[in-house]
Design a protein around this motif. Structure first.
Motif, PDB file in Angstrom:
ATOM      1  N   PRO A 102       0.758  -1.274  -0.118  1.00 46.12           N
ATOM      2  CA  PRO A 102      -0.196   0.038   0.088  1.00 46.12           C
ATOM      3  C   PRO A 102       0.765   1.204  -0.007  1.00 46.12           C
ATOM      4  N   PHE A 103       2.069   1.046  -0.103  1.00 40.82           N
ATOM      5  CA  PHE A 103       2.807   2.310  -0.028  1.00 40.82           C
ATOM      6  C   PHE A 103       4.451   1.772  -0.485  1.00 40.82           C
ATOM      7  N   ASP A 104       5.172   2.725  -0.648  1.00 43.91           N
ATOM      8  CA  ASP A 104       6.559   2.376  -0.899  1.00 43.91           C
ATOM      9  C   ASP A 104       7.497   3.033   0.292  1.00 43.91           C
ATOM     10  N   PRO A 105       8.104   2.117   1.003  1.00 41.43           N
ATOM     11  CA  PRO A 105       9.019   2.549   2.356  1.00 41.43           C
ATOM     12  C   PRO A 105      10.023   3.752   1.741  1.00 41.43           C
ATOM     13  N   GLN A 106      10.632   3.480   0.715  1.00 40.91           N
ATOM     14  CA  GLN A 106      11.698   4.403   0.236  1.00 40.91           C
ATOM     15  C   GLN A 106      11.319   5.749  -0.335  1.00 40.91           C
ATOM     16  N   LYS A 107      10.011   5.709  -0.880  1.00 37.35           N
ATOM     17  CA  LYS A 107       9.712   6.974  -1.190  1.00 37.35           C
ATOM     18  C   LYS A 107       8.763   7.863  -0.402  1.00 37.35           C
ATOM     19  N   ASP A 108       7.626   6.891   0.406  1.00 36.28           N
ATOM     20  CA  ASP A 108       6.650   7.790   0.930  1.00 36.28           C
ATOM     21  C   ASP A 108       6.858   7.890   2.420  1.00 36.28           C
ATOM     22  N   LEU A 109       8.401   7.671   2.874  1.00 37.43           N
ATOM     23  CA  LEU A 109       8.801   7.866   4.197  1.00 37.43           C
ATOM     24  C   LEU A 109       9.957   8.499   4.308  1.00 37.43           C
ATOM     25  N   VAL A 110      10.159   9.378   5.415  1.00 37.02           N
ATOM     26  CA  VAL A 110      11.452   9.987   5.521  1.00 37.02           C
ATOM     27  C   VAL A 110      12.123   9.277   6.760  1.00 37.02           C
ATOM     28  N   PRO A 111      13.353   8.651   6.630  1.00 42.17           N
ATOM     29  CA  PRO A 111      13.901   8.081   7.931  1.00 42.17           C
ATOM     30  C   PRO A 111      14.348   8.975   8.919  1.00 42.17           C
ATOM     31  N   VAL A 112      14.053   8.999  10.060  1.00 37.62           N
ATOM     32  CA  VAL A 112      14.474  10.204  11.088  1.00 37.62           C
ATOM     33  C   VAL A 112      15.742   9.620  11.915  1.00 37.62           C
ATOM     34  N   ALA A 113      15.602   8.434  12.485  1.00 40.21           N
ATOM     35  CA  ALA A 113      16.625   7.756  13.044  1.00 40.21           C
ATOM     36  C   ALA A 113      16.686   6.451  13.452  1.00 40.21           C
ATOM     37  N   SER A 114      17.656   5.595  13.141  1.00 37.37           N
ATOM     38  CA  SER A 114      17.693   4.366  13.472  1.00 37.37           C
ATOM     39  C   SER A 114      18.060   4.268  15.069  1.00 37.37           C
ATOM     40  N   VAL A 115      17.037   3.324  15.738  1.00 36.62           N
ATOM     41  CA  VAL A 115      16.972   3.437  17.280  1.00 36.62           C
ATOM     42  C   VAL A 115      17.896   2.129  17.645  1.00 36.62           C
ATOM     43  N   ALA A 116      17.565   1.007  17.291  1.00 37.92           N
ATOM     44  CA  ALA A 116      18.285  -0.132  17.678  1.00 37.92           C
ATOM     45  C   ALA A 116      18.023  -1.507  16.850  1.00 37.92           C
ATOM     46  N   GLN A 117      18.951  -2.415  16.950  1.00 38.84           N
ATOM     47  CA  GLN A 117      19.123  -3.451  16.018  1.00 38.84           C
ATOM     48  C   GLN A 117      19.144  -4.953  17.099  1.00 38.84           C
ATOM     49  N   LEU A 118      18.493  -6.058  16.539  1.00 43.51           N
ATOM     50  CA  LEU A 118      18.296  -7.115  17.023  1.00 43.51           C
ATOM     51  C   LEU A 118      18.777  -8.166  16.514  1.00 43.51           C
ATOM     52  N   VAL A 240      24.920 -13.066   8.598  1.00 46.04           N
ATOM     53  CA  VAL A 240      24.749 -12.183   9.337  1.00 46.04           C
ATOM     54  C   VAL A 240      23.451 -11.292   9.134  1.00 46.04           C
ATOM     55  N   ALA A 241      22.413 -11.213  10.121  1.00 45.68           N
ATOM     56  CA  ALA A 241      21.099 -10.483   9.855  1.00 45.68           C
ATOM     57  C   ALA A 241      20.901 -10.095  11.285  1.00 45.68           C
ATOM     58  N   TYR A 242      20.135  -8.815  11.166  1.00 49.98           N
ATOM     59  CA  TYR A 242      19.734  -8.294  12.214  1.00 49.98           C
ATOM     60  C   TYR A 242      18.259  -7.629  12.003  1.00 49.98           C
ATOM     61  N   SER A 243      17.377  -7.743  12.886  1.00 53.82           N
ATOM     62  CA  SER A 243      15.976  -7.024  12.835  1.00 53.82           C
ATOM     63  C   SER A 243      16.343  -5.768  13.498  1.00 53.82           C
ATOM     64  N   TRP A 244      15.923  -4.682  12.725  1.00 51.35           N
ATOM     65  CA  TRP A 244      16.168  -3.138  13.324  1.00 51.35           C
ATOM     66  C   TRP A 244      15.038  -2.429  13.410  1.00 51.35           C
ATOM     67  N   TYR A 245      15.100  -1.464  14.231  1.00 52.80           N
ATOM     68  CA  TYR A 245      13.850  -0.737  14.686  1.00 52.80           C
ATOM     69  C   TYR A 245      14.299   1.009  14.416  1.00 52.80           C
ATOM     70  N   GLY A 246      13.489   1.790  13.711  1.00 51.82           N
ATOM     71  CA  GLY A 246      13.778   3.000  13.770  1.00 51.82           C
ATOM     72  C   GLY A 246      12.428   3.823  13.611  1.00 51.82           C
ATOM     73  N   ILE A 247      12.525   5.392  13.772  1.00 49.70           N
ATOM     74  CA  ILE A 247      11.428   6.221  13.570  1.00 49.70           C
ATOM     75  C   ILE A 247      11.651   6.905  12.045  1.00 49.70           C
ATOM     76  N   LEU A 248      10.455   6.729  11.469  1.00 51.68           N
ATOM     77  CA  LEU A 248      10.156   7.572  10.472  1.00 51.68           C
ATOM     78  C   LEU A 248       8.977   8.619  10.281  1.00 51.68           C
ATOM     79  N   ALA A 249       9.087   9.423   9.081  1.00 52.42           N
ATOM     80  CA  ALA A 249       7.926  10.206   9.251  1.00 52.42           C
ATOM     81  C   ALA A 249       7.546  10.403   7.741  1.00 52.42           C
ATOM     82  N   PRO A 250       6.262  11.010   7.586  1.00 54.78           N
ATOM     83  CA  PRO A 250       5.675  11.033   6.225  1.00 54.78           C
ATOM     84  C   PRO A 250       6.759  12.039   5.280  1.00 54.78           C
ATOM     85  N   ALA A 251       6.752  11.473   3.920  1.00 52.31           N
ATOM     86  CA  ALA A 251       7.544  12.143   2.858  1.00 52.31           C
ATOM     87  C   ALA A 251       7.167  13.649   2.950  1.00 52.31           C
ATOM     88  N   GLY A 252       7.987  14.559   3.043  1.00 54.94           N
ATOM     89  CA  GLY A 252       7.559  15.909   2.884  1.00 54.94           C
ATOM     90  C   GLY A 252       7.765  16.642   4.344  1.00 54.94           C
TER      91      GLY A 252
END
Length: 316
Positions: A102-118, A240-252
């Motif tokens: 329903p959306f394109d993660p790389q076009k419709d969101l702006v990465p704000v900050a990576s928080v943690a990886q698991l 080598v694989a991590y599950s990671w978590y981060g904050i994003l905002a709407p594009a724009g």
């Protein structure tokens, strides 16, 4: 005074603009309460509330492996007052697993900050014969199609990490799908499946009790919470694989808001109490620039697309 009022009429918001944030911020979590994404979001949101003087209110919107809640963030006004705490499964794996996103993660969101990886952990039932990765591989090769495994969710990071290991080891093992980690752990304890790839906190109690055996982490180095467990690389497999978590905002979303939030998240991740809490969850604090986070999303999207394609994983 009259001149200032005239300017205010012509340019509303310029003269009386308030510093961000000037009202509560909605932090969408696209999963149910209690999971890793939710816990990390609440910890981060609490610290952002304390430092920025406005409440960061967690709003749980689960469904479709994070797609539903993340789509809500995509469609929100790009003003910094709606954010989403998402993870690799939604942003880097779903685009290859779901036929229609329903959306394109790389076009419709702006990465704000990576928080943690698991990092993920490979565990087996203690009654299963393998005491290490080499013995597991030897057994699987001697018994093709007779070893069942799970990653606690079809198309999840655990599933794909296990598929990556299967391909690297050249073994024939069978994936069993579960809706969540709890049922997968119970069936591992009961012997219905023989191997599970999951986070340490999901199985730590059972490992300490001797009911499950930890064989290897997908991390690049040994984990402080279980230093006796080797990495896959130490066992001879490039997994080598991590599950990671981060904050994003709407594009724009205005760059100055993204920059401010990024600086605050990075500061928060240096606090001893935050680092201790994240470590207790089995995760590693990350941080870094929005650009670095964006690169992580791009790199993992391409990497997991190949694993998904090779394994034939697809959700209509």
């Amino acid at each position: 005074m009259k001149r200032l009022l005239a300017i205010a009429v012509l340019l509303p918001g310029l003269v009386f603009a308030q510093p961000y944030p000037s009202k509560p911020v909605r932090l969408i979590v696209p999963f149910a309460p209690g999971g890793a994404t939710d816990v990390i979001a609440r910890l981060t949101g609490q610290k952002l509330s304390e430092s920025l003087g406005q409440q960061f209110v967690v709003d749980n919107r689960p469904g479709a492996n994070g797609n539903i809640g993340t789509e809500m963030a995509v469609k929100a006004a790009p003003d910094g007052y709606t954010l989403v705490m998402s993870y690799d499964g939604t942003l880097a794996i779903n685009p290859s697993v779901y036929r229609k996103m329903p959306f394109d993660p790389q076009k419709d969101l702006v990465p704000v900050a990576s928080v943690a990886q698991l990092p993920l952990l490979m565990v087996v039932n203690s009654e299963f014969g393998a005491k290490n990765v080499a013995e597991f591989v030897a057994y699987a090769k001697a018994n093709p199609g007779k070893v069942n495994f799970s990653g606690a969710g079809y198309g999840s990071a655990g599933h794909l990490a296990a598929e990556l290991f299967r391909a690297r080891a050249g073994i024939d093992i069978v994936h069993v799908n579960y809706k969540g980690g709890g049922q997968a752990v119970q069936d591992l304890l009961g012997g219905q499946i023989q191997m599970l790839m999951t986070g340490l906190t999901t199985v730590e109690g059972h490992v300490k009790a001797g009911k499950l055996r930890a064989l290897a982490f997908t991390s690049g180095k040994r984990m402080p919470g279980a230093p006796e467990v080797p990495t896959f690389a130490e066992e001879g497999y490039a997994v080598v694989a991590y599950s990671w978590y981060g904050i994003l905002a709407p594009a724009g979303t205005p760059p100055e808001i993204v920059k401010k939030l990024n600086a605050e998240v990075n500061r928060i991740l240096q606090l001893p109490e935050v680092r201790e809490r994240l470590t207790a969850l089995g995760t590693e604090p990350t941080g870094g620039t929005p650009e670095k986070f964006a690169e992580t999303i791009r790199t993992d999207t391409a990497r997991w697309a190949k694993v998904v394609g090779d394994a034939g994983i697809r959700i209509d």
